[in-house]
Write a protein that holds these residues in place. Structure first.
Motif, PDB file in Angstrom:
ATOM      1  N   LEU A 182       0.840  -1.186   0.000  1.00 35.75           N
ATOM      2  CA  LEU A 182       0.000   0.000   0.000  1.00 35.75           C
ATOM      3  C   LEU A 182       0.879   1.242   0.000  1.00 35.75           C
ATOM      4  CD1 LEU A 182      -2.811   1.358   0.335  1.00 35.75           C
ATOM      5  CD2 LEU A 182      -2.500   1.120   2.822  1.00 35.75           C
ATOM      6  N   ILE A 183       0.620   2.160  -0.934  1.00 35.48           N
ATOM      7  CA  ILE A 183       1.315   3.440  -0.998  1.00 35.48           C
ATOM      8  C   ILE A 183       0.269   4.548  -0.966  1.00 35.48           C
ATOM      9  CG2 ILE A 183       2.853   4.937  -2.330  1.00 35.48           C
ATOM     10  CD1 ILE A 183       4.039   2.463  -3.618  1.00 35.48           C
ATOM     11  N   LEU A 184       0.473   5.531  -0.084  1.00 35.37           N
ATOM     12  CA  LEU A 184      -0.438   6.667   0.041  1.00 35.37           C
ATOM     13  C   LEU A 184       0.179   7.894  -0.613  1.00 35.37           C
ATOM     14  CD1 LEU A 184      -1.413   6.201   3.804  1.00 35.37           C
ATOM     15  CD2 LEU A 184      -2.538   5.230   1.780  1.00 35.37           C
ATOM     16  N   CYS A 185      -0.649   8.679  -1.286  1.00 35.98           N
ATOM     17  CA  CYS A 185      -0.225   9.922  -1.910  1.00 35.98           C
ATOM     18  C   CYS A 185      -1.101  11.067  -1.406  1.00 35.98           C
ATOM     19  CB  CYS A 185      -0.331   9.843  -3.434  1.00 35.98           C
ATOM     20  SG  CYS A 185       0.827   8.701  -4.207  1.00 35.98           S
ATOM     21  N   VAL A 186      -0.517  12.247  -1.345  1.00 35.84           N
ATOM     22  CA  VAL A 186      -1.245  13.426  -0.888  1.00 35.84           C
ATOM     23  C   VAL A 186      -0.932  14.589  -1.820  1.00 35.84           C
ATOM     24  CG1 VAL A 186      -1.159  12.656   1.516  1.00 35.84           C
ATOM     25  CG2 VAL A 186       0.619  14.192   0.652  1.00 35.84           C
ATOM     26  N   GLY A 187      -1.682  15.679  -1.639  1.00 35.55           N
ATOM     27  CA  GLY A 187      -1.406  16.918  -2.351  1.00 35.55           C
ATOM     28  C   GLY A 187      -0.801  17.942  -1.416  1.00 35.55           C
ATOM     29  N   ALA A 188      -0.738  19.168  -1.871  1.00 34.83           N
ATOM     30  CA  ALA A 188      -0.192  20.241  -1.048  1.00 34.83           C
ATOM     31  C   ALA A 188      -1.197  20.660   0.011  1.00 34.83           C
ATOM     32  CB  ALA A 188       0.172  21.435  -1.931  1.00 34.83           C
ATOM     33  N   PRO A 189      -0.747  21.239   1.105  1.00 34.75           N
ATOM     34  CA  PRO A 189      -1.678  21.749   2.114  1.00 34.75           C
ATOM     35  C   PRO A 189      -2.441  22.960   1.593  1.00 34.75           C
ATOM     36  CG  PRO A 189       0.572  22.372   2.652  1.00 34.75           C
ATOM     37  CD  PRO A 189       0.654  21.435   1.484  1.00 34.75           C
ATOM     38  N   GLU A 190      -3.441  23.370   2.341  1.00 36.18           N
ATOM     39  CA  GLU A 190      -4.280  24.492   1.904  1.00 36.18           C
ATOM     40  C   GLU A 190      -3.514  25.814   1.859  1.00 36.18           C
ATOM     41  OE1 GLU A 190      -7.140  24.014   0.745  1.00 36.18           O
ATOM     42  OE2 GLU A 190      -7.514  21.956   1.415  1.00 36.18           O
ATOM     43  N   VAL A 191      -2.481  25.937   2.670  1.00 31.78           N
ATOM     44  CA  VAL A 191      -1.697  27.174   2.699  1.00 31.78           C
ATOM     45  C   VAL A 191      -0.905  27.302   1.403  1.00 31.78           C
ATOM     46  CG1 VAL A 191       0.100  28.465   3.906  1.00 31.78           C
ATOM     47  CG2 VAL A 191      -1.516  27.043   5.195  1.00 31.78           C
ATOM     48  N   GLU A 192      -0.961  28.476   0.758  1.00 30.50           N
ATOM     49  CA  GLU A 192      -0.281  28.673  -0.509  1.00 30.50           C
ATOM     50  C   GLU A 192       1.232  28.671  -0.310  1.00 30.50           C
ATOM     51  OE1 GLU A 192      -0.199  31.708  -4.366  1.00 30.50           O
ATOM     52  OE2 GLU A 192      -1.155  32.306  -2.488  1.00 30.50           O
ATOM     53  N   ALA A 193       1.917  27.979  -1.202  1.00 28.82           N
ATOM     54  CA  ALA A 193       3.375  27.932  -1.135  1.00 28.82           C
ATOM     55  C   ALA A 193       3.970  29.255  -1.601  1.00 28.82           C
ATOM     56  CB  ALA A 193       3.891  26.792  -2.016  1.00 28.82           C
ATOM     57  N   PRO A 194       5.201  29.586  -1.190  1.00 25.92           N
ATOM     58  CA  PRO A 194       5.867  30.787  -1.697  1.00 25.92           C
ATOM     59  C   PRO A 194       5.941  30.772  -3.218  1.00 25.92           C
ATOM     60  CG  PRO A 194       7.091  29.839   0.135  1.00 25.92           C
ATOM     61  CD  PRO A 194       6.019  28.856  -0.216  1.00 25.92           C
ATOM     62  N   GLN A 195       5.811  31.925  -3.831  1.00 26.33           N
ATOM     63  CA  GLN A 195       5.828  32.062  -5.282  1.00 26.33           C
ATOM     64  C   GLN A 195       7.130  32.743  -5.707  1.00 26.33           C
ATOM     65  OE1 GLN A 195       3.133  30.750  -7.214  1.00 26.33           O
ATOM     66  NE2 GLN A 195       2.776  29.926  -5.143  1.00 26.33           N
ATOM     67  N   THR A 196       7.837  32.121  -6.661  1.00 32.82           N
ATOM     68  CA  THR A 196       9.132  32.654  -7.100  1.00 32.82           C
ATOM     69  C   THR A 196       9.073  33.328  -8.461  1.00 32.82           C
ATOM     70  OG1 THR A 196       9.810  30.609  -8.230  1.00 32.82           O
ATOM     71  CG2 THR A 196      10.262  30.780  -5.858  1.00 32.82           C
ATOM     72  N   GLY A 197       8.056  32.979  -9.274  1.00 33.01           N
ATOM     73  CA  GLY A 197       8.020  33.507 -10.631  1.00 33.01           C
ATOM     74  C   GLY A 197       9.018  32.845 -11.561  1.00 33.01           C
ATOM     75  N   HIS A 198       9.631  31.763 -11.111  1.00 32.21           N
ATOM     76  CA  HIS A 198      10.630  31.032 -11.910  1.00 32.21           C
ATOM     77  C   HIS A 198      10.178  29.581 -11.986  1.00 32.21           C
ATOM     78  CE1 HIS A 198      14.454  28.856 -12.622  1.00 32.21           C
ATOM     79  NE2 HIS A 198      14.786  29.940 -13.321  1.00 32.21           N
ATOM     80  N   ARG A 199      10.059  29.044 -13.201  1.00 27.70           N
ATOM     81  CA  ARG A 199       9.406  27.751 -13.400  1.00 27.70           C
ATOM     82  C   ARG A 199      10.095  26.616 -12.642  1.00 27.70           C
ATOM     83  NH1 ARG A 199      10.024  23.462 -16.724  1.00 27.70           N
ATOM     84  NH2 ARG A 199      11.769  24.464 -17.801  1.00 27.70           N
ATOM     85  N   MET A 200      11.411  26.486 -12.780  1.00 29.67           N
ATOM     86  CA  MET A 200      12.100  25.347 -12.176  1.00 29.67           C
ATOM     87  C   MET A 200      12.115  25.430 -10.652  1.00 29.67           C
ATOM     88  SD  MET A 200      15.306  24.597 -14.758  1.00 29.67           S
ATOM     89  CE  MET A 200      15.778  23.174 -13.763  1.00 29.67           C
ATOM     90  N   THR A 201      12.383  26.632 -10.124  1.00 29.55           N
ATOM     91  CA  THR A 201      12.406  26.747  -8.663  1.00 29.55           C
ATOM     92  C   THR A 201      11.011  26.594  -8.082  1.00 29.55           C
ATOM     93  OG1 THR A 201      12.256  29.165  -8.815  1.00 29.55           O
ATOM     94  CG2 THR A 201      14.463  28.201  -8.661  1.00 29.55           C
ATOM     95  N   GLN A 202       9.985  27.085  -8.799  1.00 31.94           N
ATOM     96  CA  GLN A 202       8.619  26.952  -8.309  1.00 31.94           C
ATOM     97  C   GLN A 202       8.198  25.489  -8.265  1.00 31.94           C
ATOM     98  OE1 GLN A 202       6.763  29.661  -7.168  1.00 31.94           O
ATOM     99  NE2 GLN A 202       5.630  27.949  -6.267  1.00 31.94           N
ATOM    100  N   ARG A 203       8.648  24.716  -9.247  1.00 30.78           N
ATOM    101  CA  ARG A 203       8.320  23.295  -9.269  1.00 30.78           C
ATOM    102  C   ARG A 203       8.887  22.598  -8.032  1.00 30.78           C
ATOM    103  NH1 ARG A 203      10.506  18.659 -13.274  1.00 30.78           N
ATOM    104  NH2 ARG A 203       8.683  17.315 -13.353  1.00 30.78           N
ATOM    105  N   ARG A 204      10.105  22.928  -7.681  1.00 30.45           N
ATOM    106  CA  ARG A 204      10.709  22.329  -6.495  1.00 30.45           C
ATOM    107  C   ARG A 204       9.953  22.712  -5.222  1.00 30.45           C
ATOM    108  NH1 ARG A 204      15.858  20.225  -6.436  1.00 30.45           N
ATOM    109  NH2 ARG A 204      16.885  20.048  -8.461  1.00 30.45           N
ATOM    110  N   ILE A 205       9.591  23.986  -5.127  1.00 31.52           N
ATOM    111  CA  ILE A 205       8.855  24.447  -3.951  1.00 31.52           C
ATOM    112  C   ILE A 205       7.508  23.756  -3.850  1.00 31.52           C
ATOM    113  CG2 ILE A 205       7.650  26.456  -2.972  1.00 31.52           C
ATOM    114  CD1 ILE A 205      10.026  28.157  -3.913  1.00 31.52           C
ATOM    115  N   ASP A 206       6.815  23.612  -4.973  1.00 32.33           N
ATOM    116  CA  ASP A 206       5.502  22.962  -4.959  1.00 32.33           C
ATOM    117  C   ASP A 206       5.618  21.484  -4.580  1.00 32.33           C
ATOM    118  OD1 ASP A 206       4.365  25.364  -5.669  1.00 32.33           O
ATOM    119  OD2 ASP A 206       4.214  24.889  -7.807  1.00 32.33           O
ATOM    120  N   LEU A 207       6.672  20.817  -5.054  1.00 31.18           N
ATOM    121  CA  LEU A 207       6.882  19.419  -4.668  1.00 31.18           C
ATOM    122  C   LEU A 207       7.196  19.303  -3.179  1.00 31.18           C
ATOM    123  CD1 LEU A 207       8.981  18.198  -7.737  1.00 31.18           C
ATOM    124  CD2 LEU A 207       6.684  17.418  -7.130  1.00 31.18           C
ATOM    125  N   LEU A 208       7.971  20.238  -2.666  1.00 29.35           N
ATOM    126  CA  LEU A 208       8.283  20.228  -1.233  1.00 29.35           C
ATOM    127  C   LEU A 208       7.037  20.487  -0.389  1.00 29.35           C
ATOM    128  CD1 LEU A 208      11.706  22.110  -1.220  1.00 29.35           C
ATOM    129  CD2 LEU A 208      11.314  19.697  -0.684  1.00 29.35           C
TER     130      LEU A 208
END
Length: 306
Positions: A182-208
């Motif tokens: 069994l593997i469980l997956c989740v999404g991001a919390p309701e609190v908005e993640a910091p926004q960088t305006g840069h695609r690659m760094t934003q992807r990392r932040i969203d994954l974190l």
């Protein structure tokens, strides 16, 4: 130059000859096999390919009886290059040592293989070739052909409401009552993640952000363990551990990464389900993705229970 130093830089064929035991073994060699691949632990090595050179020697048991020009009786050269291609396509790797080890393991699955020398070198990281060479041998037991086969897990996506529900542990009880990993997956919390305006760094932040929520789930039920690597997941699936997927490493290291963005967490989970050949995917408290290529079930949770 003494013989030890000369052998250290010679082709692995010469080292195989120098370290041969009393019993004669035949050798199959691959010389100067070049592949362009993204590999490396440094940030400068991400998002670009570099030339990797492989030199491989496989020692095999001599054939008994006439060969009869029958290709099925020998270890084909193609099996060596296929082992390299298979490991390069599996996931993005940081270390040449890991790549060499996995190529050697895969080659030693061949019934004819007795010992293998694998040298892997980076050609674009400096004025010379930087690399590693390993030697691996059969341990006298028949190779395990299932060594690279993974179980087919059941994947369950939990919404934020499901994570916070007082019924969470009961649902996990029901999920573990049936057989299979069994593997469980989740999404991001309701609190908005910091926004960088840069695609690659934003992807990392969203994954974190997703990984932060994975730890929240793990805190809600001690049976849930956050895992981030294929090795951890393989072990967990074989040993009955409930895993919560932390996606950063697998997503960023994927050779053919997901088109889904971290903000579309259910679609990202569906990509993960395809990658790990999940038996099925259950979505609790969320919408099913379109065309996920994996059998799906949806569980609508009454919001009064959340």
């Amino acid at each position: 130059m003494n013989s030890d130093i000369r052998l250290a830089f010679a082709h692995p064929t010469e080292r195989a000859e120098a370290t041969a035991e009393d019993r004669p073994l035949d050798r199959i060699s691959l010389r100067d096999h070049l592949v362009d691949v993204e590999i490396g632990a440094f940030q400068a090595e991400r998002g670009r390919t570099q030339r990797i050179r492989f030199n491989v020697v496989v020692e095999v048991q001599p054939l008994t009886g006439p060969i009869d020009d029958d290709v099925d009786r020998i270890l084909s050269y193609d099996r060596v290059t296929e082992a390299i291609a298979a490991e390069l396509s599996e996931e993005r790797l940081n270390l040449l040592e890991t790549l060499a080890e996995r190529v050697a393991e895969r080659i030693l699955l061949e019934p004819q293989a007795v010992r293998v020398f694998v040298r892997v070198e980076k050609l674009d990281r400096g004025p010379g070739a930087l690399g590693v060479e390993i030697v691996r041998a059969q341990d006298g037991h028949a190779p395990d052909a299932t060594a690279f086969e993974r179980p087919h897990p059941r994947l369950v996506y939990l919404s934020n409401g499901a994570i916070a529900s007082e019924h969470l542990s009961g649902w996990i009880d029901q999920l573990t009552a049936t057989s299979g990993p069994l593997i469980l997956c989740v999404g991001a919390p309701e609190v908005e993640a910091p926004q960088t305006g840069h695609r690659m760094t934003q992807r990392r932040i969203d994954l974190l952000s997703i990984e932060q929520n994975a730890w929240v789930l793990a805190a809600r039920d001690p049976r849930c363990v956050v895992v981030s690597t294929r090795t951890e997941l393989d072990w967990a699936m074989k040993n009955g551990q409930i895993s919560v997927w932390a996606p950063s490493k697998i997503v960023l290291d994927a050779v053919d990464g997901p088109s889904a963005q971290p903000g579309d967490a259910v679609a990202l989970a569906a990509w993960f389900a395809r990658t790990f050949e999940a038996e099925e995917m259950l979505v609790i408290g969320g919408e099913l993705p379109i065309n996920p290529d994996v059998p799906l079930r949806q569980c609508r949770i009454d919001r009064e229970l959340l």
